[in-house]
Motif scaffolding. Structure first.
Motif, short mmCIF file in Angstrom:
data_model
loop_
_atom_site.label_atom_id
_atom_site.label_comp_id
_atom_site.label_asym_id
_atom_site.label_seq_id
_atom_site.Cartn_x
_atom_site.Cartn_y
_atom_site.Cartn_z
N THR A 1 14.10 -7.35 54.96
CA THR A 1 14.78 -8.33 54.11
C THR A 1 15.22 -9.55 54.91
O THR A 1 16.40 -9.75 55.23
N LYS A 2 14.26 -10.40 55.20
CA LYS A 2 14.44 -11.65 55.93
C LYS A 2 13.16 -12.45 55.79
O LYS A 2 12.10 -11.89 55.50
N PRO A 3 13.22 -13.73 55.99
CA PRO A 3 11.96 -14.49 56.04
C PRO A 3 11.11 -13.99 57.21
O PRO A 3 11.63 -13.65 58.27
N ARG A 4 9.81 -13.95 57.00
CA ARG A 4 8.91 -13.48 58.06
C ARG A 4 9.08 -14.33 59.32
O ARG A 4 9.04 -15.56 59.27
N GLY A 5 9.29 -13.65 60.44
CA GLY A 5 9.44 -14.34 61.71
C GLY A 5 10.83 -14.88 61.97
O GLY A 5 11.07 -15.51 63.00
N ALA A 6 11.77 -14.62 61.07
CA ALA A 6 13.10 -15.22 61.19
C ALA A 6 13.88 -14.73 62.40
O ALA A 6 14.78 -15.40 62.89
N LEU A 7 13.55 -13.56 62.90
CA LEU A 7 14.24 -13.02 64.07
C LEU A 7 13.52 -13.35 65.38
O LEU A 7 13.90 -12.85 66.45
N GLY A 8 12.50 -14.17 65.31
CA GLY A 8 11.85 -14.69 66.51
C GLY A 8 11.37 -13.61 67.47
O GLY A 8 10.71 -12.64 67.07
N ARG A 9 11.75 -13.76 68.74
CA ARG A 9 11.25 -12.84 69.77
C ARG A 9 11.82 -11.43 69.62
O ARG A 9 11.26 -10.48 70.17
N LEU A 10 12.93 -11.29 68.87
CA LEU A 10 13.44 -9.94 68.61
C LEU A 10 12.41 -9.10 67.86
O LEU A 10 12.29 -7.89 68.09
N GLU A 11 11.66 -9.73 66.98
CA GLU A 11 10.60 -9.02 66.26
C GLU A 11 9.50 -8.59 67.22
O GLU A 11 9.00 -7.47 67.16
N ASP A 12 9.12 -9.50 68.11
CA ASP A 12 8.08 -9.18 69.09
C ASP A 12 8.50 -8.02 69.99
O ASP A 12 7.70 -7.14 70.30
#
Length: 342
Positions: free
Chosen positions: A22-33
Motif C-alpha cells: 500500500t504505497k506508490p510503486r518505488g516510493a520507498l526507494g532503495r529500501l525496496e531494493d
C-alpha cells in the motif's frame, strides 16, 4: 567450495510483492531494493529479521617503521583492550543494533594473551615492512585467511544471518591503499588519504611508500598481493567474506580497509561480491574507487573514517527497517485499498 547462487526467482517474486504494497510503486526507494536483495539471498519471499555478527580482526604492520602513521603501533593493542572492555565505538553500535561481537587478535604486536574478551589466533607480532619485503610468508597469510573462515563458520553455526568484519591495526590504511591501487590500477595519489590523521607531509610520505611498494611487487601475480602488501587482519577479513559467501550468508562491507579485504577476496573467488552490500562511503581517499571496482553502491555518506566495522553496524537498523516494511505492510488487496490500476 563454491559461492552459493543467488535465488533470482525469489527476487522477482519479492519485486512483485513490493509493487502490491500500500504505497506508490518505488516510493520507498532503495529500501525496496534492499528488501528484495535479502529475499533473494535468504531464498524467502519475506526475509527473516537480521541476526548480525561483527568480527573485529586486529593486527600490526611493519610498515609503521617508515613513519606513515600519526599513532604508534602500541595503540593497536591498547584499542583491542578497549574493545574487549566494551568502550569503543563498535561496542556501542553493536549493542545498539543487537549484534554479537567478537574481537580476534590475529597479529597484534602487544602480548594480549591474558586479557579476557579477546579471541586469540595470533600468527605473528605484526607483519614485515611491506615496503622492503613481503608483508608475510604464504603459510602465515593462508593461516590468517583460515582464521577468518573459522570465525564466520562459528558465527553462522550460532545463528547469525548477517556478517560484518571490522578492523584494528595502526598502519593498515597504507597496506589497504597498496592493495586497492594494485587491484584497481589506480595511482597512489588518488587512493592514499590521511588515515588516522597525518598532515599533508605525512600523506605525501604514505604516497611515496605505497608507490615504492607497488614497484617492488610489479610483475607478481594478483594472487600474491595480499601476502606481499596486506596485513594479517586484512587476510582474516578476506577469509571471513569468502566463508560467508560460500555459506550463503550476506555481508555488509565497512570502510576503506574492509573494501581492500573485499578486493583481495574477489581475487580468490570472483563471485564473492554477489553477497556484499556496501554500508557507507568513507572520508578516506580511494574508498569510492574501491567500491566502484567491486560494483557496490554505498548506502550512506556520513564522512566517516573510523573502521572497526562502525559504518556497517550503523546501517543495520536501516536494513532491518527495509525487511520489516517489506514483510509487515499490507497489500492493496488485504487492506481493501484501491490500486491505481484497479
Amino acid at each position: 567450495m563454491a559461492v552459493v547462487a543467488v535465488n533470482t526467482e525469489i527476487e522477482k517474486e519479492a519485486r512483485a510483492h513490493q509493487d502490491n504494497l500500500t504505497k506508490p510503486r518505488g516510493a520507498l526507494g532503495r529500501l525496496e531494493d534492499i528488501a528484495c536483495w535479502f529475499a533473494s539471498r535468504q531464498g524467502k519471499l519475506l526475509p527473516d529479521p537480521l541476526l548480525p555478527h561483527i568480527a573485529v580482526f586486529a593486527g600490526d604492520h611493519g610498515v609503521c617503521e617508515e613513519g606513515i602513521s600519526a599513532y604508534p603501533s602500541v595503540v593497536t593493542g591498547e584499542m583491542v583492550k578497549n574493545f574487549a572492555r566494551g568502550g569503543a565505538a563498535i561496542n556501542v553500535l553493536a549493542r545498539q543494533c543487537g549484534a554479537t561481537l567478537a574481537i580476534i587478535d590475529v597479529g597484534v604486536m602487544s602480548d594480549l594473551s591474558g586479557f579476557e574478551g579477546i579471541t586469540h589466533k595470533k600468527f605473528g607480532s605484526g607483519t614485515a615492512n611491506l615496503l622492503r619485503e613481503a608483508a608475510m610468508p604464504q603459510n602465515q597469510c593462508a593461516a590468517a585467511i583460515e582464521a577468518g573462515r573459522s570465525e564466520a563458520k562459528a558465527a553462522i553455526a550460532a545463528g547469525a544471518n548477517l556478517l560484518i568484519a571490522g578492523d584494528m591495526g595502526i598502519g593498515n590504511t597504507t597496506a589497504s591503499a597498496s592493495i586497492i591501487c594494485r587491484l584497481t590500477g589506480t595511482t597512489p595519489e588518488a587512493v592514499v588519504g590521511f588515515g588516522t590523521g597525518v598532515d599533508e607531509n605525512g600523506r605525501s610520505l604514505k604516497v611515496d611508500v605505497v608507490r615504492r611498494a607497488l614497484e617492488r611487487i610489479s610483475g607478481k601475480a594478483d594472487e600474491l598481493v595480499l601476502q606481499e602488501v596486506g596485513g594479517l587482519e586484512i587476510a582474516a577479513m578476506a577469509g571471513f567474506y569468502l566463508q560467508a559467501a560460500e555459506s550463503g550468508i550476506p555481508i555488509v562491507i565497512d570502510g576503506f580497509i574492509a573494501s581492500a579485504a573485499a578486493l583481495a577476496a574477489r581475487v580468490i573467488e570472483p563471485q564473492v561480491t554477489n553477497w556484499m552490500l556496501a554500508s557507507h562511503i568513507s572520508h578516506e581517499n580511494g574508498h569510492a574507487l574501491a567500491l566502484e571496482a567491486l560494483g557496490l553502491s554505498p548506502l550512506i555518506n556520513f564522512e566517516m573514517r573510523l573502521g572497526e566495522g562502525s559504518g556497517a553496524a550503523l546501517v543495520v537498523p536501516l536494513l532491518q527497517s527495509a525487511i520489516a516494511l517489506h514483510s509487515q505492510m499490507a497489500t492493496f488487496a488485504s487492506a481493501g485499498v484501491t490500486d491505481k490500476d484497479g
